[in-house]
Design an enzyme around this catalytic site. Structure first.
Site, PDB file in Angstrom:
ATOM      1  N   SER A   1       0.650  -1.166  -0.023  1.00  0.00           N
ATOM      2  CA  SER A   1      -0.061   0.080  -0.160  1.00  0.00           C
ATOM      3  C   SER A   1       0.860   1.180  -0.014  1.00  0.00           C
ATOM      4  O   SER A   1       1.685   1.322   0.840  1.00  0.00           O
ATOM      5  CB  SER A   1      -0.790  -0.025   1.291  1.00  0.00           C
ATOM      6  OG  SER A   1      -1.731   1.171   1.225  1.00  0.00           O
ATOM      7  N   GLY A   2       0.483   2.158  -0.944  1.00  0.00           N
ATOM      8  CA  GLY A   2       1.337   3.369  -1.092  1.00  0.00           C
ATOM      9  C   GLY A   2       2.419   3.372  -2.052  1.00  0.00           C
ATOM     10  O   GLY A   2       3.268   4.226  -2.096  1.00  0.00           O
TER      11      GLY A   2
ATOM     12  N   THR B   1      -1.984   2.631  -8.121  1.00  0.00           N
ATOM     13  CA  THR B   1      -3.451   3.304  -8.790  1.00  0.00           C
ATOM     14  C   THR B   1      -2.720   4.269  -9.893  1.00  0.00           C
ATOM     15  O   THR B   1      -3.085   4.482 -10.988  1.00  0.00           O
ATOM     16  CB  THR B   1      -3.911   3.953  -7.825  1.00  0.00           C
ATOM     17  OG1 THR B   1      -4.314   2.960  -6.645  1.00  0.00           O
ATOM     18  CG2 THR B   1      -5.005   4.725  -8.049  1.00  0.00           C
TER      19      THR B   1
ATOM     20  N   ASN C   1      -1.106   5.233   3.275  1.00  0.00           N
ATOM     21  CA  ASN C   1      -1.187   6.032   1.765  1.00  0.00           C
ATOM     22  C   ASN C   1      -2.322   7.119   1.773  1.00  0.00           C
ATOM     23  O   ASN C   1      -3.402   6.635   2.319  1.00  0.00           O
ATOM     24  CB  ASN C   1      -1.422   4.897   0.985  1.00  0.00           C
ATOM     25  CG  ASN C   1      -1.672   5.225  -0.510  1.00  0.00           C
ATOM     26  OD1 ASN C   1      -1.674   6.588  -1.018  1.00  0.00           O
ATOM     27  ND2 ASN C   1      -1.940   4.260  -1.281  1.00  0.00           N
TER      28      ASN C   1
ATOM     29  N   SER D   1      -5.288   5.494  -0.786  1.00  0.00           N
ATOM     30  CA  SER D   1      -5.282   4.004  -0.828  1.00  0.00           C
ATOM     31  C   SER D   1      -6.427   3.469  -1.203  1.00  0.00           C
ATOM     32  O   SER D   1      -7.594   3.857  -0.876  1.00  0.00           O
ATOM     33  CB  SER D   1      -4.863   3.596   0.618  1.00  0.00           C
ATOM     34  OG  SER D   1      -5.261   2.207   0.653  1.00  0.00           O
ATOM     35  N   SER D   2      -6.269   2.552  -2.304  1.00  0.00           N
ATOM     36  CA  SER D   2      -7.525   1.652  -2.835  1.00  0.00           C
ATOM     37  C   SER D   2      -8.072   0.939  -1.806  1.00  0.00           C
ATOM     38  O   SER D   2      -7.465  -0.046  -1.384  1.00  0.00           O
ATOM     39  CB  SER D   2      -6.992   1.095  -4.211  1.00  0.00           C
ATOM     40  OG  SER D   2      -6.623   1.748  -5.026  1.00  0.00           O
TER      41      SER D   2
ATOM     42  N   GLY E   1      -2.586  -3.121  -2.059  1.00  0.00           N
ATOM     43  CA  GLY E   1      -1.411  -3.624  -1.872  1.00  0.00           C
ATOM     44  C   GLY E   1      -1.367  -4.224  -0.601  1.00  0.00           C
ATOM     45  O   GLY E   1      -2.157  -4.309   0.118  1.00  0.00           O
TER      46      GLY E   1
ATOM     47  N   GLU F   1      -0.549  -5.338   3.121  1.00  0.00           N
ATOM     48  CA  GLU F   1      -1.016  -4.390   4.151  1.00  0.00           C
ATOM     49  C   GLU F   1      -0.643  -5.096   5.499  1.00  0.00           C
ATOM     50  O   GLU F   1      -1.078  -5.923   5.783  1.00  0.00           O
ATOM     51  CB  GLU F   1      -2.404  -3.773   4.373  1.00  0.00           C
ATOM     52  CG  GLU F   1      -2.818  -2.869   3.209  1.00  0.00           C
ATOM     53  CD  GLU F   1      -4.272  -2.313   3.528  1.00  0.00           C
ATOM     54  OE1 GLU F   1      -4.417  -1.411   2.600  1.00  0.00           O
ATOM     55  OE2 GLU F   1      -5.051  -2.913   4.351  1.00  0.00           O
TER      56      GLU F   1
END
Length: 1094
Positions: A112-113, A117, A162, A165-166, A389, A391
């Protein structure tokens, strides 16, 4: 601008920073990989290759190399022609789809981050720019691009790792026609993190849309939706975080609403969507207190607004959140009873309704995007996987468990296809190979999803099936059963509040509290019935269940859904040709140029980059089955094109021998060919491109020739109609072809510099411009769709270029400023352009072509016809100079002798005399289309051109030194002035004129252009005498011959071009003056008066 920027992304002059492809590292270990990535990151190079895999490091700032310029650089280029870039991978993917007719996909992975994306956005943006298409295709492109801000608003949120974050996974499939235009698409979404709607960890936010609405709502919306400060809402104030650095929620709200409009969501539905979002916020403010042994709403005033916004009854809402209808079976009979809920259960029910509303709304938005770009059938496609991502948080719950499971599956694909499958393929194909060890994470995937022996998800579903109430009891049972089922597994451990899994990315501790509730994911029928009573039809459609007919059975759990989705996704990805982007997060501070060595090294280890480099280094960059290899490169040899009829293995070897590829650069497997280095592959690709380019040019040339003929035939007739009945015509010009660019601007950057970057050229030629004293000066005239440019030349008086001749823009005339154009009624070539400030007197032998194009452009721009004056007395204004004032000048045209103009200045008047031309009602004769017609035509519809006058024996005009740039016109008769003859070229002009290599040494271009006939093909110099044929033995001619007295450039495809002293065989002497002859093996027509018989 710093040195890095000076070099950045210029493929011919790239500053080296580490190695572009880590296959080339001298040492292969984690430290060397991290050091190379760091060196490039600090120099603003965020992309690096491992063979075909792209490594992307999040720069945490906007980089300068994602402009249209980079799109141009990478389009159609081989991967290693330019520095590593996401555009190179995308272009390679797009071209392979079209050439190999295979679906492609790109798997973007990382924690994540790490920038997944953003990478997906750049891929979709690049495809949108390089693919063609009309209005329907543009509509699909708009939807694909606009789906990003819409789904980010409803599906992304700030987390501690993030800021964007998605919180859902998406697989975007862009569908293409066979021509490569995007004409459809589909988005699949996975596991939206619904729990975020009702609770967030510290320093995190709810989904972006809530904050966008609060910041961007209009006054009317604030009043209608009951908008307040974010601190007022329970669903927003738990984390204490409301703002994100660098995020403008108000601007993004506008973008979100615009995206809904582009996708085709009506304004009425848009308003209802906002009502649901606001309604969920108000729903969260309903709180409960214990009354006796059951829950009551603490403040009934809080029921009013959510009930109003959702279109439901206030009392029914109170009833459904504090009680539940249950079915009771007794003696074979079923009856429904109402059970009151306690405070904990009531809060859970309220949150369940909020989560269901939001999740179903999100699914609707995804469906709306899909419906807007759906395509009934599938041809080619490119899939872009942008998924949450890996986590690791301080507290990791059920959502992190599901997210990390999906990432584990994606890592398995990467291992299967890049490490395991590749090595197995070498063994199967009989390729010499030394095995390389790597960690296969299939063992972790089996621990989570296996059925036999049961994995974690299987045990979780069993516990949920026997669970009857909320509470901690079920979670404790889960922990006990997990210990019994998988407690002895190498990658599993227990702890007092949950369990630990040894993932490929590291150990993660999961807190089992709430696991069972979130896995059950049940929405009670009471709440569905409540929402089906809404007065808003849109809200009713979000709850389409038929509660009467639906079978009662074990409900589908969240873990079984995500397991099925993950396996379906893997199946779809395996059917495509995969490409990989491995994203790396360099720090936790989210700041640029901050490099945390330990964090990056950890990611390099768990992503398996070292093993990836070793396999790629020892292996082969390219492998293809023999039939596909032959199909792709068949065009390289006549034996393989269009079909190879022999053994496929031999066909592949024949192609490799034809390009002289070294034998150590490839190996032949049992069914495939393996090529070791990318450079060898580029050799094949380059030769293939050249072949296609050559064939394409032949086709384009023939087609353009035909189109040009049709266009200029039409233009010639239109131009003639402008002068019809108004002006006499020259005998040798009325039937000439229009060429447009007589200066060869394409190869003349010194002229092109004055035009806009993509400005088209309608007409370009050298003309004579007359000043207030009627002194003629050479100018290059260029007509574009909006402007007329007059370009002259001057000697540089200062600086390093002193003494050299440079092009100067003398005048730029806006076509809309031209009031009128004046010409005489005689056959001369004078034109006056009338403007508000002062007028321009020009002489152009291509006046008819120029004026017709000028009329056309004026009508397009000003929506009115250009005024044309025909008179033998013309008045025009001159430019004001110094104290002398402007004033006016006169032109008086009279009848003279011959076809040459005689100029006689007298004060402010210029007397021009010329003989009679063709009648004013003359029209051009239509000719047949050009082509290989075998020279059946031996007569010409136009008269043969007259012999050039005023020329030297080699055909060049006479000039004195004073006449090289400008000359006085007092009483002079200009040789050949104004003759619109298509045979004599101007000095230094060709259709594509070549630039002089030494301007100061070669002053030929400064001369006044030769007067006479201009053709499509022109020589650079008519003064260059070809070596005479004297002294060479010549065979006795079998046919009569003639020698050229003058140079002639063929104006049409069936005419011969020749130089002075060329010897031509005479095939037919026609009385029209056009003879048919043969020169250098080519037959064609030529004017008989340009030659003498031998």
């Amino acid at each position: 601008m710093g040195s890095k920027e000076r070099y950045h992304w210029q493929s011919h002059n790239v500053k080296q920073s580490g190695v572009d492809d880590m296959v080339l590292l001298s040492k292969i270990n984690e430290d060397a990989i991290v050091e190379n990535l760091k060196k490039r990151y600090m120099d603003d190079y965020i992309f690096t290759y491992i063979g075909t895999v792209l490594i992307s490091v999040n720069p945490f700032k906007q980089m300068p190399y994602f402009t249209d310029k980079e799109v141009e650089i990478y389009q159609g280029a081989a991967q290693y022609e330019n520095p590593p870039h996401i555009y190179a991978l995308t272009d390679n993917m797009y071209r392979n789809m079209l050439i190999d007719a295979e679906n492609q996909c790109v798997i973007i992975s990382g924690e994540s981050g790490a920038g997944k994306t953003v990478a997906a956005k750049y891929i979709m943006g690049y495809i949108s720019k390089v693919s063609g298409g009309g209005s329907k295709v543009q509509h699909v492109k708009d939807i694909i691009l606009q789906s990003n801000p819409l789904l980010e608003a409803f599906g992304n949120a700030k987390t501690v790792r993030n800021n964007n974050s998605s919180r859902f996974g998406k697989y975007v499939v862009i569908q293409f026609s066979r021509g490569g235009e995007p004409d459809g698409g589909k988005i699949s979404n996975f596991l939206l993190e619904k729990s975020r709607v009702v609770s967030q960890n510290e320093n995190e936010r709810n989904f972006h849309i809530y904050y966008q609405l609060l910041e961007g709502a209009s006054r009317e919306q604030i009043e209608n939706l009951g908008i307040a400060e974010p601190t007022y809402y329970f669903y927003l104030n738990q984390s204490g975080t409301y703002k994100v650095d660098g995020t403008d929620d108000k601007r993004e709200f506008t973008e979100t609403m615009n995206a809904m409009r582009v996708i085709g969501i009506s304004s009425e539905v848009q308003n209802t969507v906002l009502q649901i979002i606001a309604g969920i916020l108000h729903l969260g403010n309903i709180s409960f207190v214990e009354a006796g042994n059951y829950a009551e709403v603490e403040n009934e005033a809080h029921l009013a607004f959510p009930a109003f916004l959702l279109g439901i009854d206030e009392m029914k809402l109170r009833e459904k959140v504090t009680s539940r209808k249950m079915d009771s079976k007794w003696g074979g009979k079923t009856e429904s009873i109402n059970m009151t809920l306690n405070v904990e259960q009531a809060g859970y029910t309220r949150d369940a309704l909020a989560k269901a509303l939001y999740a179903r709304l999100f699914d609707y938005l995804v469906d709306a995007v899909n419906k807007a770009m759906q395509k009934p059938y599938e041809e080619y496609s490119i899939g872009v996987l942008d998924i949450y991502g890996f986590e690791i948080f301080q507290r990791n719950g059920f959502e992190q468990f599901c997210i990390n499971f999906v990432n584990e599956k994606l890592q398995q694909i990467f291992i299967e296809l890049t490490l395991k499958a590749e090595q197995e393929e070498y063994v199967q194909e009989g390729i010499k190979w030394s095995p390389i060890d790597y960690f296969n994470n299939k063992v972790v995937c089996d621990l989570i999803e296996n059925k036999s022996p049961p994995g974690i998800m299987c045990v979780l579903d069993d516990v949920c099936a026997t669970m009857h109430a909320t509470g901690e009891g079920a979670d404790s049972t889960l922990l006990q059963k997990l210990q019994a089922a998988v407690g002895g597994h190498d990658h599993f451990n227990s702890w007092n509040q949950g369990f630990i899994i040894h993932h490929y990315a590291g150990k993660v501790s999961y807190d089992v509290n709430g696991f069972c509730e979130r896995n059950r994911d049940v929405l009670f029928t009471d709440l569905i019935e409540l929402m089906q009573t809404s007065e808003y039809p849109f809200i009713q459609t979000l709850f389409p269940e038929n509660l009467q007919n639906e079978k009662k059975g074990r409900p589908t759990t969240a873990s079984s859904k995500i397991k099925k989705q993950a396996n379906d996704l893997v199946g779809r990805l395996m059917k495509c040709t995969p490409h990989y982007i491995r994203c790396i997060k360099p720090n936790e501070t989210k700041k640029s140029k901050d490099w945390e060595m330990c964090r990056v090294k950890h990611q390099v280890e768990y992503l398996g980059l070292k093993e990836n480099i070793r396999v790629r280094r020892a292996g082969f960059a390219y492998r293809r089955p023999f039939p596909k290899f032959i199909q792709r490169y068949a065009i390289l040899t006549p034996e393989t094109w269009p079909n190879w009829r022999g053994d496929e293995r031999q066909g592949a070897q024949h192609l490799l021998r034809s390009v002289n590829m070294d034998i150590d650069q490839y190996q032949m497997g049992r069914s495939k060919i393996f090529i070791k280095n990318p450079e060898s592959l580029f050799l094949l690709e380059e030769m293939r491109e050249r072949k296609f380019d050559r064939f394409a040019r032949v086709l384009q040339k023939a087609w353009r020739k035909y189109i040009a003929w049709r266009k200029y035939e039409q233009m010639r007739e239109e131009a003639s109609s402008i002068l019809y009945n108004f002006k006499e015509r020259r005998r040798n010009s009325i039937n000439r072809n229009f060429v447009g660019d007589y200066l060869g601007i394409e190869d003349r950057p010194e002229l092109r510099q004055f035009l806009g970057k993509r400005e088209r050229i309608d007409f370009a030629d050298s003309v004579t411009k007359f000043d207030r004293r009627f002194k003629g000066i050479k100018r290059d005239l260029i007509l574009s769709p909006k402007y007329i440019y007059l370009i002259g030349r001057e000697k540089v008086k200062k600086g390093p270029d002193k003494g050299q001749i440079k092009e100067i823009l003398k005048r730029k005339i806006d076509i809309q400023n031209i009031i009128a154009v004046s010409m005489s009624t005689r056959q001369d070539d004078f034109i006056v352009l009338h403007e508000p400030e002062y007028d321009s007197l020009l002489e152009s032998i291509f006046k008819t072509e120029f004026v017709s194009l000028l009329c056309k452009r004026t009508e397009e721009l000003a929506h009115q016809k250009l005024k044309l004056n025909f008179s033998d007395t013309i008045q025009f204004k001159v430019k004001k100079e110094g104290w002398g004032g402007g004033g006016s000048r006169s032109l008086i045209f009279s009848r003279g002798q011959g076809e040459l103009v005689a100029l006689k200045p007298s004060g402010k008047t210029l007397n021009i005399s010329i003989g009679d031309g063709l009648p004013k009602n003359s029209k051009p004769t239509r000719k047949g289309a050009p082509g290989n017609r075998g020279m059946r035509k031996t007569t010409r519809s136009r008269a043969a051109p007259s012999v050039p006058s005023g020329t030297c024996s080699n055909g060049a005009p006479r000039f004195s030194k004073e006449q090289m740039y400008s000359r006085p016109m007092k009483g002079s008769t200009r040789p050949g002035a104004g003759l619109e003859m298509p045979s004599l070229p101007k000095q230094g002009a060709t259709t594509k004129a070549k630039r002089s290599t030494n301007i100061s040494a070669n002053m030929e271009f400064m001369r006044v252009p030769e007067q006479g006939v201009a053709g499509i093909q022109r020589r650079l110099s008519v003064s260059q005498r070809p070596p005479p044929g004297v002294g060479r033995p010549k065979p006795q001619p079998r046919t009569p011959r003639c020698r050229a007295l003058y140079q002639y450039s063929g104006q049409d495809v069936d005419e011969l071009s020749f130089n002075i002293n060329d010897v031509i065989e005479i095939l037919i002497e026609d009385p029209s003056g056009w003879w048919k002859g043969r020169l250098h093996g080519r037959e064609g027509l030529f004017p008989g008066n340009y030659v003498e018989r031998i």
